[in-house]
Design a protein around this motif. Structure first.
Motif, PDB file in Angstrom:
ATOM      1  N   MET A 174       7.177  -2.055  32.108  1.00  0.00           N
ATOM      2  CA  MET A 174       7.410  -0.850  31.353  1.00  0.00           C
ATOM      3  C   MET A 174       8.467   0.020  32.047  1.00  0.00           C
ATOM      4  O   MET A 174       9.396   0.476  31.389  1.00  0.00           O
ATOM      5  CB  MET A 174       6.087  -0.106  31.199  1.00  0.00           C
ATOM      6  N   VAL A 175       8.311   0.224  33.342  1.00  0.00           N
ATOM      7  CA  VAL A 175       9.281   1.026  34.095  1.00  0.00           C
ATOM      8  C   VAL A 175      10.624   0.306  34.159  1.00  0.00           C
ATOM      9  O   VAL A 175      11.683   0.933  34.009  1.00  0.00           O
ATOM     10  CB  VAL A 175       8.751   1.343  35.511  1.00  0.00           C
ATOM     11  N   GLN A 176      10.581  -1.006  34.345  1.00  0.00           N
ATOM     12  CA  GLN A 176      11.832  -1.770  34.399  1.00  0.00           C
ATOM     13  C   GLN A 176      12.566  -1.709  33.059  1.00  0.00           C
ATOM     14  O   GLN A 176      13.786  -1.640  33.014  1.00  0.00           O
ATOM     15  CB  GLN A 176      11.561  -3.214  34.794  1.00  0.00           C
ATOM     16  N   ARG A 177      11.821  -1.727  31.975  1.00  0.00           N
ATOM     17  CA  ARG A 177      12.435  -1.632  30.653  1.00  0.00           C
ATOM     18  C   ARG A 177      13.101  -0.264  30.489  1.00  0.00           C
ATOM     19  O   ARG A 177      14.211  -0.161  29.973  1.00  0.00           O
ATOM     20  CB  ARG A 177      11.386  -1.862  29.568  1.00  0.00           C
ATOM     21  N   ALA A 178      12.426   0.794  30.937  1.00  0.00           N
ATOM     22  CA  ALA A 178      13.003   2.142  30.852  1.00  0.00           C
ATOM     23  C   ALA A 178      14.284   2.219  31.690  1.00  0.00           C
ATOM     24  O   ALA A 178      15.289   2.773  31.246  1.00  0.00           O
ATOM     25  CB  ALA A 178      11.986   3.184  31.328  1.00  0.00           C
ATOM     26  N   LEU A 205      16.028  -2.711  23.923  1.00  0.00           N
ATOM     27  CA  LEU A 205      15.003  -2.471  24.940  1.00  0.00           C
ATOM     28  C   LEU A 205      14.017  -1.405  24.488  1.00  0.00           C
ATOM     29  O   LEU A 205      12.807  -1.530  24.708  1.00  0.00           O
ATOM     30  CB  LEU A 205      15.653  -2.080  26.271  1.00  0.00           C
ATOM     31  N   LEU A 206      14.508  -0.346  23.854  1.00  0.00           N
ATOM     32  CA  LEU A 206      13.613   0.690  23.349  1.00  0.00           C
ATOM     33  C   LEU A 206      12.661   0.121  22.303  1.00  0.00           C
ATOM     34  O   LEU A 206      11.473   0.451  22.278  1.00  0.00           O
ATOM     35  CB  LEU A 206      14.407   1.845  22.740  1.00  0.00           C
ATOM     36  N   LEU A 233       5.300   6.995  28.704  1.00  0.00           N
ATOM     37  CA  LEU A 233       4.748   6.612  30.006  1.00  0.00           C
ATOM     38  C   LEU A 233       5.793   5.897  30.855  1.00  0.00           C
ATOM     39  O   LEU A 233       5.934   6.182  32.052  1.00  0.00           O
ATOM     40  CB  LEU A 233       3.518   5.725  29.820  1.00  0.00           C
ATOM     41  N   GLY A 234       6.553   4.990  30.257  1.00  0.00           N
ATOM     42  CA  GLY A 234       7.581   4.267  31.006  1.00  0.00           C
ATOM     43  C   GLY A 234       8.625   5.195  31.607  1.00  0.00           C
ATOM     44  O   GLY A 234       8.971   5.070  32.790  1.00  0.00           O
ATOM     45  N   PHE A 235       9.103   6.136  30.799  1.00  0.00           N
ATOM     46  CA  PHE A 235      10.118   7.045  31.309  1.00  0.00           C
ATOM     47  C   PHE A 235       9.544   8.076  32.275  1.00  0.00           C
ATOM     48  O   PHE A 235      10.219   8.492  33.220  1.00  0.00           O
ATOM     49  CB  PHE A 235      10.885   7.703  30.162  1.00  0.00           C
ATOM     50  N   TYR A 236       8.279   8.463  32.079  1.00  0.00           N
ATOM     51  CA  TYR A 236       7.625   9.350  33.039  1.00  0.00           C
ATOM     52  C   TYR A 236       7.527   8.670  34.409  1.00  0.00           C
ATOM     53  O   TYR A 236       7.877   9.265  35.436  1.00  0.00           O
ATOM     54  CB  TYR A 236       6.226   9.755  32.561  1.00  0.00           C
ATOM     55  N   LEU A 237       7.048   7.428  34.407  1.00  0.00           N
ATOM     56  CA  LEU A 237       6.902   6.706  35.675  1.00  0.00           C
ATOM     57  C   LEU A 237       8.258   6.493  36.344  1.00  0.00           C
ATOM     58  O   LEU A 237       8.377   6.621  37.569  1.00  0.00           O
ATOM     59  CB  LEU A 237       6.191   5.375  35.446  1.00  0.00           C
ATOM     60  N   LEU A 238       9.276   6.183  35.552  1.00  0.00           N
ATOM     61  CA  LEU A 238      10.616   6.012  36.109  1.00  0.00           C
ATOM     62  C   LEU A 238      11.128   7.313  36.723  1.00  0.00           C
ATOM     63  O   LEU A 238      11.666   7.315  37.835  1.00  0.00           O
ATOM     64  CB  LEU A 238      11.581   5.512  35.029  1.00  0.00           C
ATOM     65  N   ALA A 239      10.942   8.420  36.021  1.00  0.00           N
ATOM     66  CA  ALA A 239      11.378   9.719  36.549  1.00  0.00           C
ATOM     67  C   ALA A 239      10.641  10.054  37.840  1.00  0.00           C
ATOM     68  O   ALA A 239      11.242  10.535  38.808  1.00  0.00           O
ATOM     69  CB  ALA A 239      11.149  10.818  35.511  1.00  0.00           C
TER      70      ALA A 239
END
Length: 79
Positions: free
Chosen positions: A1-5, A23-24, A35-41
């Motif tokens: 999920m994070v890798q996709r973001a 990808l989105l 969640l993916g973009f939150y974890l990436l941030a």
């Protein structure tokens, strides 16, 4: 999920908007995107914090000012 973001951001910065959209679309829904973009941030800010020694509050304040200044627009793709 994070890798996709991260892939969405990388594709956008290199001007590959079709890949970013692909990808989105691969996320299972809005909650997964959020969640993916939150974890990436969170990971990215943690890296900056480790490198600069700034507190998370300082980094978030700087980021908030930057977002307000740019009106939330992503930087242009690299040429």
């Amino acid at each position: 999920m994070v890798q996709r973001a991260a892939g969405v951001i990388a594709a956008t910065h290199r001007g590959d908007h079709a890949r970013a959209e692909e990808l989105l679309a691969a996320f299972s829904g809005e909650q997964a995107i959020t969640l993916g973009f939150y974890l990436l941030a969170d990971l990215a800010l943690g890296l900056v914090r480790a490198d600069t020694g700034q507190s998370m509050d300082e980094l978030v304040r700087e980021l908030s000012l930057l977002v307000a200044h740019t009106d939330g627009q992503p930087p242009p793709a690299a040429a």
